[in-house]
Write a protein that holds these residues in place. Structure first.
Motif, mmCIF file in Angstrom:
data_model
loop_
_atom_site.group_PDB
_atom_site.id
_atom_site.type_symbol
_atom_site.label_atom_id
_atom_site.label_comp_id
_atom_site.label_asym_id
_atom_site.label_seq_id
_atom_site.Cartn_x
_atom_site.Cartn_y
_atom_site.Cartn_z
ATOM 1 N N VAL A 55 39.169 39.534 37.834
ATOM 2 C CA VAL A 55 39.447 38.172 37.978
ATOM 3 C C VAL A 55 38.432 37.237 38.163
ATOM 4 O O VAL A 55 38.212 36.242 37.501
ATOM 5 C CB VAL A 55 40.498 38.111 39.366
ATOM 6 N N LEU A 56 37.286 37.622 39.071
ATOM 7 C CA LEU A 56 36.170 36.678 39.359
ATOM 8 C C LEU A 56 35.203 36.728 38.077
ATOM 9 O O LEU A 56 34.834 35.614 37.949
ATOM 10 C CB LEU A 56 35.567 37.400 40.424
ATOM 11 N N ARG A 57 35.405 37.776 37.159
ATOM 12 C CA ARG A 57 34.431 37.650 36.109
ATOM 13 C C ARG A 57 35.022 36.575 34.950
ATOM 14 O O ARG A 57 34.249 36.064 34.460
ATOM 15 C CB ARG A 57 34.115 38.935 35.686
ATOM 16 N N GLU A 58 36.308 36.726 34.967
ATOM 17 C CA GLU A 58 37.177 35.876 34.014
ATOM 18 C C GLU A 58 36.801 34.260 34.619
ATOM 19 O O GLU A 58 36.599 33.417 33.731
ATOM 20 C CB GLU A 58 38.401 36.221 33.933
ATOM 21 N N GLU A 59 37.128 34.267 35.893
ATOM 22 C CA GLU A 59 36.759 32.968 36.476
ATOM 23 C C GLU A 59 35.537 32.183 36.227
ATOM 24 O O GLU A 59 35.111 30.817 35.777
ATOM 25 C CB GLU A 59 37.125 32.763 37.862
ATOM 26 N N ILE A 60 34.522 33.258 36.292
ATOM 27 C CA ILE A 60 32.817 32.728 36.228
ATOM 28 C C ILE A 60 32.766 32.436 34.806
ATOM 29 O O ILE A 60 32.145 31.540 34.275
ATOM 30 C CB ILE A 60 32.053 33.954 36.593
ATOM 31 N N LYS B 138 40.611 45.131 40.512
ATOM 32 C CA LYS B 138 41.324 43.678 40.009
ATOM 33 C C LYS B 138 40.838 42.531 40.271
ATOM 34 O O LYS B 138 40.655 41.650 39.489
ATOM 35 C CB LYS B 138 42.782 43.825 40.383
ATOM 36 N N GLU B 139 40.407 42.291 41.431
ATOM 37 C CA GLU B 139 39.490 41.147 41.967
ATOM 38 C C GLU B 139 37.933 40.895 41.256
ATOM 39 O O GLU B 139 37.757 39.954 40.920
ATOM 40 C CB GLU B 139 39.361 41.453 43.682
ATOM 41 N N CYS B 140 37.348 42.012 40.834
ATOM 42 C CA CYS B 140 36.374 41.947 40.024
ATOM 43 C C CYS B 140 36.521 41.401 38.717
ATOM 44 O O CYS B 140 35.859 40.426 38.284
ATOM 45 C CB CYS B 140 35.633 43.350 40.150
ATOM 46 N N SER C 134 41.945 47.894 49.029
ATOM 47 C CA SER C 134 41.851 49.233 48.305
ATOM 48 C C SER C 134 40.878 49.093 47.262
ATOM 49 O O SER C 134 40.676 47.922 46.673
ATOM 50 C CB SER C 134 43.245 49.695 47.997
ATOM 51 N N THR C 135 40.510 50.135 46.855
ATOM 52 C CA THR C 135 39.681 50.343 45.613
ATOM 53 C C THR C 135 40.379 49.601 44.579
ATOM 54 O O THR C 135 39.482 48.885 43.641
ATOM 55 C CB THR C 135 39.262 51.787 45.321
ATOM 56 N N VAL D 61 31.014 46.197 48.241
ATOM 57 C CA VAL D 61 32.170 46.992 48.794
ATOM 58 C C VAL D 61 32.806 48.148 47.770
ATOM 59 O O VAL D 61 32.967 49.200 48.378
ATOM 60 C CB VAL D 61 33.028 46.033 49.495
ATOM 61 N N LEU D 62 33.231 47.561 46.747
ATOM 62 C CA LEU D 62 33.552 48.617 45.720
ATOM 63 C C LEU D 62 32.734 49.987 45.504
ATOM 64 O O LEU D 62 33.313 50.929 45.536
ATOM 65 C CB LEU D 62 33.775 48.088 44.554
#
Length: 66
Positions: free
Chosen positions: A20-25, A16-18, A10-11, A56-57
Motif C-alpha cells: 500500500v505504501l509503495r502504491e501511495e508513494i 500488505k502495508e508495504c 503480523s507479518t 520490522v518485516l
C-alpha cells in the motif's frame, strides 16, 4: 506511523502495508511531477514509513526462519 505500532502487526499485515505504501508513494510522485502536489515532505514521510515497515518485516521474517 510509530515503530511500536508497526511491531504489533503480523507479518502478513506488514506485507500488505508495504504494498500500500509503495502504491501511495508512486501515486504521489506522479502527482508531484504533474504539478498537482507541491508538498514533497509528505512523500518523504511515506518513504520513511515504508523503511520502518520493511525493517520490522525483515526482523520478523528472520525470527521466523530460525
Amino acid at each position: 506511523m510509530k515503530i511500536a505500532d508497526i511491531r504489533k502487526k503480523s507479518t502478513s499485515d506488514l506485507a500488505k502495508e508495504c504494498t500500500v505504501l509503495r502504491e501511495e508513494i508512486a501515486e504521489m510522485r506522479r502527482r508531484h511531477y504533474s504539478g498537482e502536489v507541491t508538498n514533497v515532505r509528505t512523500i518523504r514521510a511515506k518513504r520513511k514509513d515504508l523503511a520502518r515497515v520493511m525493517t520490522v518485516l525483515g526482523e520478523q521474517l528472520s525470527r521466523e526462519n530460525l
